[in-house]
Write a protein that holds these residues in place. Structure first.
Motif, PDB file in Angstrom:
ATOM      1  N   MET A   1       0.826  -1.212   0.000  1.00  0.00           N
ATOM      2  CA  MET A   1       0.000   0.000   0.000  1.00  0.00           C
ATOM      3  C   MET A   1       0.858   1.260   0.000  1.00  0.00           C
ATOM      4  N   GLU A   2       1.927   1.197   0.799  1.00  0.00           N
ATOM      5  CA  GLU A   2       2.823   2.360   0.829  1.00  0.00           C
ATOM      6  C   GLU A   2       3.460   2.586  -0.538  1.00  0.00           C
ATOM      7  N   ALA A   3       3.782   1.462  -1.218  1.00  0.00           N
ATOM      8  CA  ALA A   3       4.400   1.587  -2.547  1.00  0.00           C
ATOM      9  C   ALA A   3       3.427   2.256  -3.506  1.00  0.00           C
ATOM     10  N   LEU A   4       2.180   1.861  -3.403  1.00  0.00           N
ATOM     11  CA  LEU A   4       1.148   2.436  -4.261  1.00  0.00           C
ATOM     12  C   LEU A   4       1.045   3.944  -3.996  1.00  0.00           C
ATOM     13  N   TRP A   5       1.070   4.279  -2.715  1.00  0.00           N
ATOM     14  CA  TRP A   5       0.957   5.693  -2.344  1.00  0.00           C
ATOM     15  C   TRP A   5       2.152   6.494  -2.861  1.00  0.00           C
ATOM     16  N   SER A   6       3.362   5.960  -2.670  1.00  0.00           N
ATOM     17  CA  SER A   6       4.545   6.704  -3.158  1.00  0.00           C
ATOM     18  C   SER A   6       4.487   6.873  -4.657  1.00  0.00           C
ATOM     19  N   ALA A   7       3.998   5.832  -5.325  1.00  0.00           N
ATOM     20  CA  ALA A   7       3.933   5.911  -6.786  1.00  0.00           C
ATOM     21  C   ALA A   7       2.911   6.958  -7.218  1.00  0.00           C
ATOM     22  N   ALA A   8       1.872   7.119  -6.408  1.00  0.00           N
ATOM     23  CA  ALA A   8       0.811   8.061  -6.786  1.00  0.00           C
ATOM     24  C   ALA A   8       1.229   9.517  -6.575  1.00  0.00           C
ATOM     25  N   LEU A   9       2.209   9.739  -5.683  1.00  0.00           N
ATOM     26  CA  LEU A   9       2.545  11.124  -5.316  1.00  0.00           C
ATOM     27  C   LEU A   9       2.909  12.026  -6.502  1.00  0.00           C
ATOM     28  N   PRO A  10       3.836  11.578  -7.386  1.00  0.00           N
ATOM     29  CA  PRO A  10       4.160  12.485  -8.504  1.00  0.00           C
ATOM     30  C   PRO A  10       2.956  12.772  -9.406  1.00  0.00           C
ATOM     31  N   LEU A  11       2.058  11.795  -9.517  1.00  0.00           N
ATOM     32  CA  LEU A  11       0.884  12.005 -10.365  1.00  0.00           C
ATOM     33  C   LEU A  11      -0.041  13.029  -9.719  1.00  0.00           C
ATOM     34  N   LEU A  12      -0.192  12.913  -8.409  1.00  0.00           N
ATOM     35  CA  LEU A  12      -1.064  13.853  -7.707  1.00  0.00           C
ATOM     36  C   LEU A  12      -0.474  15.253  -7.744  1.00  0.00           C
ATOM     37  N   ARG A  13       0.849  15.296  -7.611  1.00  0.00           N
ATOM     38  CA  ARG A  13       1.528  16.587  -7.660  1.00  0.00           C
ATOM     39  C   ARG A  13       1.165  17.307  -8.943  1.00  0.00           C
ATOM     40  N   GLN A  14       1.152  16.560 -10.022  1.00  0.00           N
ATOM     41  CA  GLN A  14       0.864  17.196 -11.291  1.00  0.00           C
ATOM     42  C   GLN A  14      -0.603  17.586 -11.420  1.00  0.00           C
ATOM     43  N   GLN A  15      -1.461  16.759 -10.852  1.00  0.00           N
ATOM     44  CA  GLN A  15      -2.891  17.060 -10.969  1.00  0.00           C
ATOM     45  C   GLN A  15      -3.304  18.260 -10.144  1.00  0.00           C
ATOM     46  N   VAL A  16      -2.812  18.361  -8.919  1.00  0.00           N
ATOM     47  CA  VAL A  16      -3.330  19.413  -8.035  1.00  0.00           C
ATOM     48  C   VAL A  16      -2.458  20.665  -8.053  1.00  0.00           C
ATOM     49  N   GLY A  17      -1.280  20.587  -8.661  1.00  0.00           N
ATOM     50  CA  GLY A  17      -0.394  21.758  -8.697  1.00  0.00           C
ATOM     51  C   GLY A  17       0.526  21.777  -7.484  1.00  0.00           C
ATOM     52  N   GLU A  18       1.661  22.477  -7.646  1.00  0.00           N
ATOM     53  CA  GLU A  18       2.704  22.497  -6.610  1.00  0.00           C
ATOM     54  C   GLU A  18       2.182  22.974  -5.264  1.00  0.00           C
ATOM     55  N   ARG A  19       1.427  24.046  -5.300  1.00  0.00           N
ATOM     56  CA  ARG A  19       1.030  24.689  -4.057  1.00  0.00           C
ATOM     57  C   ARG A  19       0.119  23.789  -3.237  1.00  0.00           C
ATOM     58  N   ASN A  20      -0.920  23.269  -3.886  1.00  0.00           N
ATOM     59  CA  ASN A  20      -1.829  22.356  -3.193  1.00  0.00           C
ATOM     60  C   ASN A  20      -1.090  21.115  -2.734  1.00  0.00           C
ATOM     61  N   PHE A  21      -0.164  20.681  -3.576  1.00  0.00           N
ATOM     62  CA  PHE A  21       0.543  19.450  -3.247  1.00  0.00           C
ATOM     63  C   PHE A  21       1.332  19.603  -1.950  1.00  0.00           C
ATOM     64  N   SER A  22       2.104  20.678  -1.864  1.00  0.00           N
ATOM     65  CA  SER A  22       2.936  20.795  -0.661  1.00  0.00           C
ATOM     66  C   SER A  22       2.079  21.106   0.565  1.00  0.00           C
ATOM     67  N   ALA A  23       0.941  21.735   0.363  1.00  0.00           N
ATOM     68  CA  ALA A  23       0.102  22.067   1.510  1.00  0.00           C
ATOM     69  C   ALA A  23      -0.753  20.888   1.972  1.00  0.00           C
ATOM     70  N   TRP A  24      -1.281  20.131   1.031  1.00  0.00           N
ATOM     71  CA  TRP A  24      -2.330  19.172   1.398  1.00  0.00           C
ATOM     72  C   TRP A  24      -2.006  17.716   1.138  1.00  0.00           C
ATOM     73  N   ILE A  25      -1.120  17.426   0.234  1.00  0.00           N
ATOM     74  CA  ILE A  25      -0.862  16.012  -0.080  1.00  0.00           C
ATOM     75  C   ILE A  25       0.407  15.521   0.613  1.00  0.00           C
ATOM     76  N   GLU A  26       1.447  16.361   0.560  1.00  0.00           N
ATOM     77  CA  GLU A  26       2.723  15.947   1.137  1.00  0.00           C
ATOM     78  C   GLU A  26       2.621  15.594   2.628  1.00  0.00           C
ATOM     79  N   PRO A  27       1.855  16.356   3.422  1.00  0.00           N
ATOM     80  CA  PRO A  27       1.785  16.030   4.853  1.00  0.00           C
ATOM     81  C   PRO A  27       1.037  14.735   5.170  1.00  0.00           C
ATOM     82  N   ILE A  28       0.372  14.146   4.168  1.00  0.00           N
ATOM     83  CA  ILE A  28      -0.389  12.914   4.432  1.00  0.00           C
ATOM     84  C   ILE A  28       0.570  11.735   4.574  1.00  0.00           C
ATOM     85  N   ARG A  29       0.232  10.820   5.516  1.00  0.00           N
ATOM     86  CA  ARG A  29       1.063   9.629   5.658  1.00  0.00           C
ATOM     87  C   ARG A  29       0.211   8.412   5.352  1.00  0.00           C
TER      88      ARG A  29
END
Ligand code: ADP
Ligand code: MG
Length: 448
Positions: A1-29
């Motif tokens: 599951m963690e592997a799936l999540w790490s793999a999804a991160l760059p895709l999410l970064r691109q979808q939501v934009g840098e700002r949203n990503f660092s504010a809302w996605i990066e802090p998620i564990r």
């Protein structure tokens, strides 16, 4: 599951934009769940916000990557969990996380850390814009002022102005730099007007050494903002402060832009960014994969280049998707994997009809569709005809047989020969490569 999540991160970064990503996605564990993905968030407020704004995108990305529907749940980290205490609940969180490596900040606005000159791939399509940005970062306010960069979506304008701002600040940490989306400028102005704080607004934007405004096409039709911006522009220009602007079109093509602003924008250096050539696209793929420790074999790079979409943003998106799929499945990047990873996106839009391609290529070379599909052996028809066949294969993804039929009933082997010829010419001849890249970009951008 963690592997799936790490793999999804760059895709999410691109979808939501840098700002949203660092504010809302990066802090998620991601904490493991039983067959479901359980995401730990720092606070209730955070949970609600993520639930409302990002959960659908998260679900969809995980589902696509995993190849099967994916259940996602969020939980608030327990209060005595050290992770919870160290993770603040406000978007400012990302700022506090890596203070040591953080680059110097502009006076107003925020920079994307990895949008630097070093990570920018330079080629014919963006050389002029790149050189202008370099020159300005070395000697702001003097040689080129203002600088106006324009080009289509996803071709690197925002990357380039971030790189410029980074470099300005690297050379002189105390330089007062503003790097902002034009929309943020508009919002700041509206707020200042509403709160009757125009003097403070003017001071804020006029006491700077460099004003970098992204996407100024959004000023169109906003008269009050244009008026204010005109005065800001004049004040800075008169004081030999650097001004850099970007837009998706040249000044003359922005409808609803006051004449006096237009002529100011046209008074300096105008540089346009073109769609990347095939050669650049390959270089970009190799560079982006390389920066993540992945070496692409030539065949794989070729396939990605072919299916990756016309702009750099789409190309990067395709690469991210393929790398993520490879990581999740624990498989090497192969032709099959590329096919699987990109298939949902390639089917999303109906193909461009061959007839449209014929028209567009004909128009570009000044020959009629009738001539293109005729059996005339006139020399000036050979290249446009071959290019139209090539693009019918590449963009319309029509079969050799169908293409032959649509080009006056030619044999499929003639079409195959044309496609191969153009492929060779693209490699050998920069000018032809650029012409084809531009037509392809236009074709893929057509509303369908
Ligand atoms: P624009 O502002 O023109 O719409 P961006 O600057 O946002 O485009 O670029 C889209 C994406 O493509 C970004 O991730 C950016 O880093 C990348 N990109 C664009 N051009 C290049 C390039 N020449 N080299 C490396 N990356 C690029
Ligand atoms: Mg942009």
């Amino acid at each position: 599951m963690e592997a799936l999540w790490s793999a999804a991160l760059p895709l999410l970064r691109q979808q939501v934009g840098e700002r949203n990503f660092s504010a809302w996605i990066e802090p998620i564990r991601c904490v493991s769940g039983n067959g479901e993905v359980c995401l730990e968030v720092p606070s209730r407020f955070f949970q609600e916000w993520v639930g409302r704004h990002f959960l659908p995108a998260i679900r969809e990305t995980l589902t696509q990557l995993g190849g099967k529907p994916c259940a996602v749940r969020t939980v608030v980290a327990a209060a005595d969990d050290p992770h919870a205490r160290s993770a603040p609940s406000a978007p400012a969180s990302a700022v506090n996380r890596e203070p040591a490596r953080r680059p110097r900040a502009p006076k107003i606005g925020r920079l994307v850390p990895h949008y630097t000159f070093e990570t920018f791939v330079v080629g014919d399509a963006n050389e002029v814009a790149f050189q202008a940005a370099r020159a300005v970062s070395a000697d702001p306010g003097r040689r080129f002022n203002p600088v106006f960069l324009h080009g289509g979506v996803g071709l690197g304008k925002t990357h380039l102005i971030n790189a410029l701002a980074h470099e300005l600040l690297r050379r002189r940490a105390r330089l007062r730099v503003v790097c902002l989306a034009a929309e943020s400028f508009i919002n700041a102005l509206i707020t200042a007007l509403r709160q009757d704080q125009m003097n403070a607004f003017r001071d804020r934007f006029r006491q700077v050494d460099a004003l970098i405004l992204d996407d100024v096409q959004f000023l169109a039709g906003k008269e009050r903002t244009q008026e204010e911006f005109f005065h800001t522009f004049n004040a800075l220009y008169g004081a030999e402060k650097q001004i850099v602007l970007t837009s998706d079109k040249p000044p003359a093509a922005i409808n609803g832009l006051e004449q006096r602003l237009r002529s100011r924008f046209e008074g300096g250096l105008i540089a346009d960014i073109h769609p990347p050539t095939r050669e650049m696209r390959l270089a970009i793929l190799h560079a982006k994969a390389g920066s993540r420790g992945v070496t692409l074999v030539p065949e794989v790079a070729e396939l990605l280049e072919k299916y990756g979409g016309p702009s750099v943003r789409e190309l990067e998106g395709a690469l991210n998707r393929v790398m993520a799929t490879a990581a999740v499945r624990g498989a090497p990047i192969s032709a099959d994997l590329i096919e699987t990873a990109l298939r949902p996106f390639r089917r999303a839009r109906p193909p461009v009809p061959v007839e449209v391609i014929q028209e567009m290529v004909g128009a570009r070379f000044g020959v009629s569709v009738g001539d293109l599909v005729s059996h005339s052996r006139a020399r000036q028809l050979a290249l446009p005809r071959q290019i139209a066949m090539y693009l019918s294969r590449r963009v319309a993804e029509a079969s050799f047989l169908t293409i032959g039929e649509k080009f006056g009933g030619r044999d499929h082997s003639t079409v195959m020969y044309a496609v191969r010829t153009v492929e060779t010419k693209r490699v050998a001849d920069q000018e032809i490569d650029q012409i084809i890249a531009a037509i392809e970009c236009q074709l893929r951008d057509l509303p369908r």
